[in-house]
Design an enzyme around this catalytic site. Structure first.
Site, mmCIF file in Angstrom:
data_model
loop_
_atom_site.group_PDB
_atom_site.id
_atom_site.type_symbol
_atom_site.label_atom_id
_atom_site.label_comp_id
_atom_site.label_asym_id
_atom_site.label_seq_id
_atom_site.Cartn_x
_atom_site.Cartn_y
_atom_site.Cartn_z
ATOM 1 N N GLY A 70 7.464 -5.064 3.728
ATOM 2 C CA GLY A 70 7.062 -3.845 4.420
ATOM 3 C C GLY A 70 6.511 -2.785 3.479
ATOM 4 N N SER A 199 7.917 -6.764 8.292
ATOM 5 C CA SER A 199 8.679 -7.325 7.171
ATOM 6 C C SER A 199 9.660 -8.373 7.689
ATOM 7 C CB SER A 199 9.444 -6.199 6.473
ATOM 8 O OG SER A 199 10.245 -6.721 5.446
ATOM 9 N N CYS A 325 17.767 2.814 0.960
ATOM 10 C CA CYS A 325 17.230 3.265 -0.324
ATOM 11 C C CYS A 325 17.970 4.485 -0.830
ATOM 12 C CB CYS A 325 15.754 3.612 -0.190
ATOM 13 S SG CYS A 325 14.847 2.348 0.656
HETATM 14 C C1 LIG Z 1 10.652 1.563 8.551
HETATM 15 C C2 LIG Z 1 10.604 0.761 7.285
HETATM 16 N N1 LIG Z 1 9.452 0.626 6.627
HETATM 17 C C3 LIG Z 1 9.355 -0.080 5.505
HETATM 18 C C4 LIG Z 1 10.447 -0.705 4.954
HETATM 19 C C5 LIG Z 1 10.289 -1.494 3.696
HETATM 20 O O1 LIG Z 1 10.286 -2.872 3.952
HETATM 21 P P1 LIG Z 1 10.616 -3.920 2.778
HETATM 22 O O2 LIG Z 1 12.088 -3.846 2.544
HETATM 23 O O3 LIG Z 1 10.178 -5.239 3.320
HETATM 24 O O4 LIG Z 1 9.811 -3.510 1.597
HETATM 25 C C6 LIG Z 1 11.693 -0.589 5.599
HETATM 26 C C7 LIG Z 1 12.908 -1.210 5.016
HETATM 27 O O5 LIG Z 1 13.964 -0.612 4.989
HETATM 28 C C8 LIG Z 1 11.768 0.158 6.803
HETATM 29 O O6 LIG Z 1 12.910 0.298 7.465
#
Ligand SMILES: Cc1ncc(COP(=O)(O)O)c(C=O)c1O
Length: 385
Positions: A70, A199, A325
């Site tokens: 993602g 993702s 995160c």
């Molecule tokens: C809304 C959203 N966008 C992007 C991401 C990032 O995805 P990835 O973990 O595959 O990099 C996340 C993951 O927590 C997410 O919740």
């Protein structure tokens, strides 16, 4: 017995997906760019996965570009559109205050390179209003990026209405559907968008595999340059096994999300109702009727969310304080702050995100333990706000 209620952070592999990934890792070692038999077999794996992802999103296989997940898909959408639009002079991007860091931090990087950015506010229930976009959009706006479902509170944004406004002003529209794909229908045509990020690890596929759906004709510069992979849109030998897992997960999701959604929404609603009834000083964050079915976010007066997370973990129950995160820090949630919640609420809320393995019994275990855990923490803190 440990209970996992953190499916918005990541999901376990579905056993059928695991089978596909291990089979491909073992048997399909060819490089998909190779002309010989081994290469063509690996290419066929990519083709199947591309069709499965396209079917999940109601797009065309040729519109799917595989990414490392993602974060890369979001970066590709924002940076790629920004670069492609540079010669047109449209150097304004609109997003929202509740986007994932993959979007928010990328926007900061673009701002350092001369792009102006506007973050639309959300209301107290965590929803963006089309009127806010109408006010913010100008002839300079090149891109509008609004997430489909929020990762912390689960709210679903009015993407169709936002896309219509953006297109009327000639802007490209991206939606981060990382938290909605596989949970609710994501139909790129009815949403009316140009770019969609997904993702695999959020819907029982492997980590490190995702895709950006790019509507045919949308101009996006590659951010990874090199060979001619992915029709020169994303260079680098493809993660064949991961992509096979993404495809398998997409197929399963397309079949399962309707019945699973109903089941998970019932469990989630049971949690909400029981917590509000049994524990005083609790509140649900975000529009209850406009959320993905697996997610709830609950504030507990008089406690620190991190303390509750740790106390529940000691009881064998895994929840989250919001975005993975920022866990491990005491940063208040930017999403709850953006909703205008008072500062104590932004620090006393936990996210419970359900998934395939969760049962009624697990939910009852949580509900049985939670009042005492919260009560104990409140005694320690003297129920301060
Ligand atoms: C809304 C959203 N966008 C992007 C991401 C990032 O995805 P990835 O973990 O595959 O990099 C996340 C993951 O927590 C997410 O919740």
């Amino acid at each position: 017995m440990r209970i996992y209620f953190d499916h918005n952070a990541t999901t376990p592999l579905d056993p059928a997906v695991l089978d596909v990934v291990t089979r491909v890792l073992r048997d399909e070692f060819g490089n998909p760019s190779s002309v010989h038999h081994f290469g063509q077999r690996a290419k066929a794996v990519l083709d199947d996965a591309r069709s499965a992802v396209a079917a999940l999103l109601s797009g065309e296989p040729s519109e799917v570009v595989f990414t490392s997940g993602g974060t890369e898909a979001d970066n590709f959408a924002l940076r790629g559109v920004a670069e492609a639009l540079e010669p047109t002079g449209r150097k304004h991007i609109i997003a929202t205050t509740i986007e994932h860091e993959a979007v928010l931090v990328t926007l900061k990087a673009l701002a350092r390179r001369g792009w102006t950015t506007t973050l639309l506010p959300v209301d107290a229930s965590g929803i963006v209003s089309p009127d806010a976009l109408r006010e913010a959009i100008t002839a300079e706006t090149g891109l509008v990026s609004v997430m489909h479902a929020n990762n912390e509170i689960g709210t679903i944004q009015p993407i169709e209405a936002l896309a219509e406004i953006a297109h009327a002003h000639g802007a490209v529209v991206h939606t981060d559907a990382v938290q909605s794909a596989g949970k609710i229908p994501v139909n790129v045509r009815t949403l009316g968008v140009d770019l969609v990020s997904i993702s695999a690890h959020k819907f029982y596929g492997p980590k490190g595999a995702g895709a950006l759906w790019i509507k045919r004709g949308t101009r996006v510069a590659p951010i990874l340059t090199g060979g001619k992979h992915e029709r020169t849109r994303r260079a680098g030998t493809e993660n064949v096994a991961g992509i096979a897992g993404l495809g398998a997960a997409a197929q399963l999701a397309a079949r399962k999300f309707a019945p699973e959604g109903t089941r998970l929404a019932a469990l989630r609603d049971r949690i909400d109702t029981a917590v509000l009834a049994a524990i005083p000083g609790t509140a649900i964050n975000g529009a209850r009727e406009r959320r993905v079915p697996n997610t709830t976010n609950i504030g507990f007066e008089g406690i620190e969310a991190e303390s509750l997370l740790i106390a529940l973990d000691l009881e064998g129950i895994a929840v989250s304080t919001g975005s993975a995160c920022s866990s491990g820090t005491l940063e208040p949630s930017h999403v709850l702050r953006a909703m205008g919640l008072p500062s104590h609420r932004t620090q006393n809320s936990i996210r419970i995100s359900l998934g395939a393995g969760n049962t009624d019994a697990e939910v009852e275990t949580l509900l049985a333990k939670l009042p005492a855990v919260v009560g104990k923490l409140r005694t320690v803190t003297g129920m301060r706000r």
